[in-house]
Motif scaffolding. Structure first.
Motif, short mmCIF file in Angstrom:
data_model
loop_
_atom_site.label_atom_id
_atom_site.label_comp_id
_atom_site.label_asym_id
_atom_site.label_seq_id
_atom_site.Cartn_x
_atom_site.Cartn_y
_atom_site.Cartn_z
N GLU B 133 46.62 16.81 -30.16
CA GLU B 133 46.14 16.75 -31.55
C GLU B 133 44.65 17.07 -31.68
N ALA B 134 43.88 16.63 -30.69
CA ALA B 134 42.43 16.87 -30.77
C ALA B 134 42.11 18.35 -30.65
N CYS B 135 42.92 19.09 -29.89
CA CYS B 135 42.57 20.48 -29.57
C CYS B 135 43.29 21.50 -30.44
N GLU B 136 44.54 21.21 -30.82
CA GLU B 136 45.37 22.25 -31.43
C GLU B 136 44.73 22.77 -32.71
N GLY B 137 44.52 24.08 -32.77
CA GLY B 137 43.87 24.69 -33.91
C GLY B 137 42.37 24.48 -33.94
N GLU B 138 41.85 23.77 -32.95
CA GLU B 138 40.41 23.46 -32.94
C GLU B 138 39.68 24.17 -31.80
N VAL B 139 40.08 23.87 -30.58
CA VAL B 139 39.41 24.46 -29.41
C VAL B 139 40.48 24.86 -28.40
N PRO B 140 40.17 25.86 -27.53
CA PRO B 140 41.11 26.22 -26.46
C PRO B 140 41.29 25.04 -25.49
N LEU B 141 42.55 24.78 -25.11
CA LEU B 141 42.85 23.71 -24.15
C LEU B 141 43.78 24.26 -23.09
N GLN B 310 42.19 28.56 -4.65
CA GLN B 310 43.00 28.25 -5.84
C GLN B 310 42.15 27.82 -7.03
N MET B 311 41.08 27.11 -6.77
CA MET B 311 40.24 26.67 -7.90
C MET B 311 39.46 27.84 -8.49
N LEU B 312 39.09 28.80 -7.65
CA LEU B 312 38.43 30.01 -8.18
C LEU B 312 39.40 30.78 -9.05
N GLU B 313 40.65 30.92 -8.60
CA GLU B 313 41.65 31.61 -9.42
C GLU B 313 41.81 30.92 -10.77
N GLU B 314 41.90 29.59 -10.71
CA GLU B 314 42.13 28.82 -11.93
C GLU B 314 40.95 28.92 -12.90
N PHE B 315 39.74 28.74 -12.38
CA PHE B 315 38.56 28.81 -13.25
C PHE B 315 38.39 30.23 -13.80
N ASP B 316 38.61 31.23 -12.96
CA ASP B 316 38.43 32.61 -13.43
C ASP B 316 39.46 32.94 -14.52
N TYR B 317 40.70 32.49 -14.31
CA TYR B 317 41.73 32.73 -15.34
C TYR B 317 41.32 32.07 -16.65
N PHE B 318 40.92 30.82 -16.57
CA PHE B 318 40.52 30.08 -17.78
C PHE B 318 39.39 30.83 -18.50
N ALA B 319 38.37 31.23 -17.74
CA ALA B 319 37.20 31.90 -18.35
C ALA B 319 37.62 33.24 -18.96
N HIS B 320 38.46 33.97 -18.22
CA HIS B 320 38.93 35.28 -18.70
C HIS B 320 39.67 35.13 -20.02
N GLN B 321 40.56 34.15 -20.10
CA GLN B 321 41.35 33.98 -21.32
C GLN B 321 40.47 33.53 -22.48
N VAL B 322 39.54 32.65 -22.19
CA VAL B 322 38.65 32.16 -23.25
C VAL B 322 37.76 33.29 -23.77
N ARG B 323 37.20 34.05 -22.85
CA ARG B 323 36.25 35.11 -23.26
C ARG B 323 36.96 36.28 -23.93
N THR B 324 38.26 36.46 -23.65
CA THR B 324 39.00 37.56 -24.27
C THR B 324 39.89 37.05 -25.41
N ASP B 325 39.66 35.81 -25.82
CA ASP B 325 40.40 35.21 -26.94
C ASP B 325 41.92 35.25 -26.77
N ARG B 326 42.37 35.06 -25.54
CA ARG B 326 43.81 35.04 -25.27
C ARG B 326 44.29 33.60 -25.16
N ASP B 327 45.62 33.44 -25.29
CA ASP B 327 46.22 32.11 -25.13
C ASP B 327 46.01 31.61 -23.70
N LEU B 328 45.94 30.31 -23.58
CA LEU B 328 45.84 29.67 -22.28
C LEU B 328 47.19 29.09 -21.89
#
Lengths: 357, 357
Positions: B133-141, B310-328
């Protein structure tokens, strides 16, 4: 690396006596397993021979006798029950459908013959108890768990017993095959509850991870829980085209198991303890190269043992124990625990709750 | 052998954009995982950097900032909630004990920051719903399932999706470790239901086979059954020193899973279908060489893929999706399904019956 341990991996730790009169078998039920696995094992063996073959079909019996090395006598089921050729065999091997075992055991016991009965030992606990009653104190009885004389499984059991992996905590075990690819005719006894018992996958395949876990842990089940599903038309009479089940053992170990008659041929066994783990994969089908792995405190060894003929090991063990007047393992009471557990698994899947044993 | 498939095994199939402004992270909760895995991953990454570190302990925060490459600001939990340094970070990574996630998510959402929240996303379904509820429609989660960006798991998912193993029938998944060897002090949050949720092994480890099965099958649980046991003194406040659980998925697949915080470090994942199987072992711990195996119609291939961070993959994916406005992926609703399923597993173990979802 321990070269001696490797060279002794396949040893027959049960074998003391190397020379005795062969045990002469009447083979009852002449399906492909008896024809292609059991009879050839007795022909390979110095301890056993097939002298009599028994079938519901007189012509089939005659053909199998004709094709075999030593079987000179072919009899029908009726003739067997009437006492035909009792001076030509010392023991019976029973490989009929599950729900046809007990009458043959009762006749064999009446004739004073040792009994090697395929697993599951019968279709229901009531009928399995009749087998125990017919043999106990009368004739030697062994339920034919070929995993009990498979060296990889015996080595796993020894390692667990000596504490190599610490206290066992978890077991995973699976067995699946594509039944309808093996037997293209869906009209077969494994899919018929009147002949197989309550189901197809857990009765016929699930018994492997269940019983091998019991054997390796040297523990017995105290409760089970299960999920099952049948969607395919060929499986409409049984609840378990696929099933998972959990077992709590009396030493506290928990097991997560599965079985399916409609999946890729696959099997594995993994026992995880507090200090290590032992695993065998593939685990339960015969004539496969097994990978045996032991990990202790983070160091891992993989062994690919020489393949044994599992039916030869089983028949030779049975003959050795009978000829040396030793106890047979697994006996009828051991087999009965499996039948009760298998039924509890089906009951759990049906009612959606844990079933205690 | 397909050399191209091998060279592309580790590919980032999610990656389209190779150049963007780094996402600046506030790292919340500075336990060993954050210090030794998450912060180093952001230092390795071109897409992320750690600029702020947040701890309940001011001195610890200052020490971690001092030791890090880019973190110039150390703040306490209180200061974070009060809005300290909000111009110095774009996203938060939350790695506090489970039951401490939601307040940080709510503050981050209030500040308009993207959220990467460790799994399990919270201790209870109620609190997990507050995160959604805190994130939906508000910030990427995104809930931080590092298996979702592990190439071996992504390849398994692709193979299942394209039907390489036929219809999935069965899954086996396990994860165990010796928690008290890793953290010698038994007074730790994973063993404290107020901080971890209903238990220790299924919440912290069982979530791996559960969620990875969901991800590989692209299916969700519909019912579960479980057995659990706690004997050791350190586990007296939780029911699951060791546990097994079964999951029925909405595509009909059944899974047999296990988890233990008092066993050999071990993990495996096996998906058996009608035509083949795919397995990964070891499966779930990071910094291990994985064996990836695919069998189709009796032919088996084994791949030992290059290890990824694995953590580099995860962080890079998260950053990529956030910066390209894609779903997480996984979003909060995906994570909530796990929390509900984990609670159903504990409920099943307690009441001894199947629990529907």
């Amino acid at each position: 690396m321990d070269a001696r341990a490797l060279s002794e991996f396949g040893r027959r730790d049960w074998e003391t006596d190397t020379d005795h009169e062969p045990v002469r078998f009447a083979m009852i039920g002449l399906g492909w397993w008896t024809r292609e696995e059991a009879i050839p094992a007795t022909e390979e063996s110095d301890r056993c021979e097939t002298t009599v073959v028994v079938s519901g079909d007189r012509d089939k019996a005659a053909d199998v006798a004709e094709a075999s090395a030593n079987a000179e006598t072919a009899v029908t089921y009726e003739e067997f029950h009437d006492g035909a050729a009792t001076d030509e065999y010392d023991a019976v091997y029973i490989a009929t459908p599950n729900a046809k075992h007990v009458e043959f055991v009762e006749s064999a016991a009446e004739f004073g013959k040792a009994v090697l009965c395929e697993k599951p030992m019968e279709a229901t606990p009531e009928r399995a108890r009749r087998i125990v009653e017919a043999c106990e104190g009368e004739v030697p009885l062994m339920v034919a768990y070929r995993m009990h004389t498979e060296p990889a499984v015996r080595r796993a059991r020894e390692l667990v017993a000596e504490g190599a992996i610490g206290d066992p905590m978890l077991v995973h075990g699976s067995m699946s095959q594509d039944l309808l690819e093996i037997f293209s005719n869906p009209d077969q006894w494994r899919l018929d509850p009147d002949l197989s018992g309550p189901g197809a996958s857990v009765m016929d395949l699930g018994i492997y991870p269940l019983n091998t876990a019991r054997f390796v842990l040297d523990a017995d089940p105290v409760e089970v829980s299960a999920l099952a599903r049948s969607d395919g038309e060929a499986f409409s009479d049984v609840p378990d085209e696929v099933a998972t089940f959990e077992v709590r053992f009396d030493d506290g170990t928990l097991a997560a198991c599965s079985a399916s008659q409609n999946a890729n041929r696959s099997s594995h066994l993994k026992v995880v303890g507090t200090d290590g783990e032992v695993s065998i994969e593939p685990a339960f089908f015969d004539r496969q190269s097994r990978q045996f792995e032991l990990e202790v405190n983070g160091t891992r060894a993989a062994v690919e043992p020489e393949q044994v003929d599992q039916m030869l090991e089983e028949f030779d063990y049975f003959a050795h124990q009978v000829r040396t007047d030793r106890d047979l393992y697994a006996d009828g009471r051991h087999g009965l625990v499996d039948i009760e557990t298998l039924h509890a698994i089906y009951e759990s899947a049906e009612q959606g709750s844990v079933v205690e044993l």
